[in-house]
Scaffold this motif. Structure first.
Motif, PDB file in Angstrom:
ATOM      1  N   GLY A 262     113.912 -25.508  41.295  1.00  0.00           N
ATOM      2  CA  GLY A 262     112.873 -26.494  41.029  1.00  0.00           C
ATOM      3  C   GLY A 262     111.499 -25.900  41.291  1.00  0.00           C
ATOM      4  N   LEU A 263     110.483 -26.454  40.627  1.00  0.00           N
ATOM      5  CA  LEU A 263     109.113 -25.964  40.775  1.00  0.00           C
ATOM      6  C   LEU A 263     108.161 -27.142  40.792  1.00  0.00           C
ATOM      7  N   GLY A 297     114.864 -26.072  36.577  1.00  0.00           N
ATOM      8  CA  GLY A 297     115.359 -24.962  35.771  1.00  0.00           C
ATOM      9  C   GLY A 297     116.831 -24.688  36.016  1.00  0.00           C
ATOM     10  N   LEU A 298     117.484 -24.134  35.011  1.00  0.00           N
ATOM     11  CA  LEU A 298     118.910 -23.808  35.084  1.00  0.00           C
ATOM     12  C   LEU A 298     119.122 -22.396  34.564  1.00  0.00           C
ATOM     13  N   THR A 299     119.820 -21.597  35.354  1.00  0.00           N
ATOM     14  CA  THR A 299     120.186 -20.250  34.911  1.00  0.00           C
ATOM     15  C   THR A 299     121.356 -20.376  33.949  1.00  0.00           C
ATOM     16  N   PHE A 308     118.681 -15.436  31.522  1.00  0.00           N
ATOM     17  CA  PHE A 308     118.218 -16.384  30.497  1.00  0.00           C
ATOM     18  C   PHE A 308     118.227 -17.779  31.106  1.00  0.00           C
ATOM     19  N   TYR A 309     117.129 -18.540  30.939  1.00  0.00           N
ATOM     20  CA  TYR A 309     116.942 -19.799  31.660  1.00  0.00           C
ATOM     21  C   TYR A 309     116.455 -20.898  30.723  1.00  0.00           C
ATOM     22  N   LEU A 337     112.200 -22.216  27.195  1.00  0.00           N
ATOM     23  CA  LEU A 337     113.254 -21.219  27.346  1.00  0.00           C
ATOM     24  C   LEU A 337     112.600 -19.939  27.840  1.00  0.00           C
ATOM     25  N   ALA A 338     113.202 -19.316  28.832  1.00  0.00           N
ATOM     26  CA  ALA A 338     112.621 -18.112  29.426  1.00  0.00           C
ATOM     27  C   ALA A 338     113.697 -17.049  29.595  1.00  0.00           C
TER      28      ALA A 338
END
Length: 383
Positions: A262-263, A297-299, A308-309, A337-338
């Motif tokens: 989380g951020l 966020g989710l890996t 990839f996240y 997407l990151a």
């Protein structure tokens, strides 16, 4: 008197007759073996039976040897874990020494080994020296292979951040990117709307990342963006030909689970907006506002140093307060997407995002849509 004599004669005669008959039969038996005595006959019969038994054992060993040679050749051609036996070993003992548990049951190693070696008897067979046995992979080897695969695919969070719990690292980063902005103004009083599209907005950002803990890091950055108006619904646009936007960011990122983070981010800086001067003219300008971002966020995938996240965020903008604009709290969302690559002492990130939020200045609603691509390089600072 005569009767008594006859009776005595008969009583004496019967034993004599029996002795004579027995002697006659024994003479006939001796005639059948004219050159051998009875003891020799028994010895020969015993030798004959012993010879038959020895021949049976020899034939059995010969058949066993031929079968073993044929099976040994088949096993050598098989793709399996081959084991050479020692004299006196039995199958259960071998399986236990190889830690191939569980041994018993349908899915046990004994049943599977018998399937791989159809020549073996079902009972606990005792091997001789040099026999070849086909074994399945032992659990220890399977676990070792699985662990190797997991280590090559899964990178723990501590390894990903190159941190131990007692360490404290800093990184400096630079980020550049390109983004496009579409701004729509909807006036509920007049039922009119106006559209403004920007040219490509070139942005540059620099900042510092502080890694406090393997699960927590904070950041601080300054962003500077430059753009121009590409298209509008009006014939006249009042404002600077080049629009410059400056924003400051601070926030923290926390990993709740190895694959979930989380951020929370806080930003303050320029926001682009416009107002109608008349039916043919709009005034483009910028206002300062505070922004809050709550991101999860989710890996989605990791392989070695590559990750990839997927990310989703909720956005809040504080109201504008001046003599012209008096707005309400703006709300919106962001999806992104990151992808990252972790090197030794550095990491690289690419992020593509889509942002949509609204700010209301009664009776006008400003609808912002922004898409962009950001590239970031971060380098470790020496302690």
């Amino acid at each position: 008197m005569i009767i008594k004599v006859n009776l005595y004669f008969k009583i004496l005669l019967y034993p004599i007759l029996l002795i004579f008959i027995s002697y006659t039969e024994l003479s006939k038996a001796e005639e059948l073996l004219p050159n051998h005595d009875f003891q020799d006959y028994l010895e020969k019969d015993e030798l004959k039976n012993k010879e038959i038994s020895e021949n049976k054992i020899k034939n059995k060993k010969k058949n066993r040897s031929e079968r073993d040679k044929k099976y040994k050749k088949e096993v050598m051609n098989k793709k399996c874990n081959k084991y050479t036996t020692s004299n006196g070993e039995n199958l259960i003992q071998i399986l236990r020494n190889k830690s191939m548990t569980p041994i018993y049951g349908i899915d046990g190693s004994l049943n599977k080994t018998l399937q791989l070696n159809p020549n073996l008897p079902i009972n606990n067979y005792t091997f001789k020296d040099g026999e070849i046995l086909c074994l399945m992979d032992s659990p220890s080897k399977s676990e070792e292979k699985n662990q190797t695969i997991k280590e090559s695919i899964k990178i723990s969070h501590d390894q990903k951040t190159n941190l131990n719990e007692s360490q404290n690292f800093q990184m400096v980063y630079v980020e550049g990117g390109i983004r496009y902005l579409r701004l729509i103004e909807n006036d509920s009083d007049t039922n009119t709307s106006a559209l403004l599209l920007s040219r490509a907005m070139i942005s540059a950002e620099g900042g510092l990342i502080q890694k406090w803990h393997p699960k927590f890091q904070s950041y601080f950055g300054i962003n500077y963006a430059v753009s121009q108006i590409m298209q509008s619904d009006t014939s006249i646009v009042i404002g600077d030909s080049i629009i410059r936007l400056t924003n400051f960011f601070v926030g923290g990122k926390y990993f709740f689970l190895p694959y979930v983070y989380g951020l929370i981010g806080f930003g303050y800086g320029d926001e682009l907006l416009f107002r109608a001067v008349n039916s043919q003219t709009i005034q483009v300008e910028k206002m300062s506002t505070a922004k809050l971002k709550f991101l999860g966020g989710l890996t989605m995938y990791e392989y070695r140093s590559f990750g990839f996240y997927g990310e989703l965020a909720f956005l809040l903008n504080t109201p504008y307060n001046n003599e012209i604009y008096y707005s309400q709290i703006g709300k919106g969302y962001e999806a992104a997407l990151a992808t990252t690559y972790q090197g030794t002492g550095w990491d690289f990130r690419a992020r593509i995002y889509y942002t949509r939020y609204e700010t209301t200045i009664p009776p006008v609603v400003f609808d912002y849509t922004e898409v962009g691509l950001l590239l970031r390089l971060a380098v470790d600072l020496e302690n």
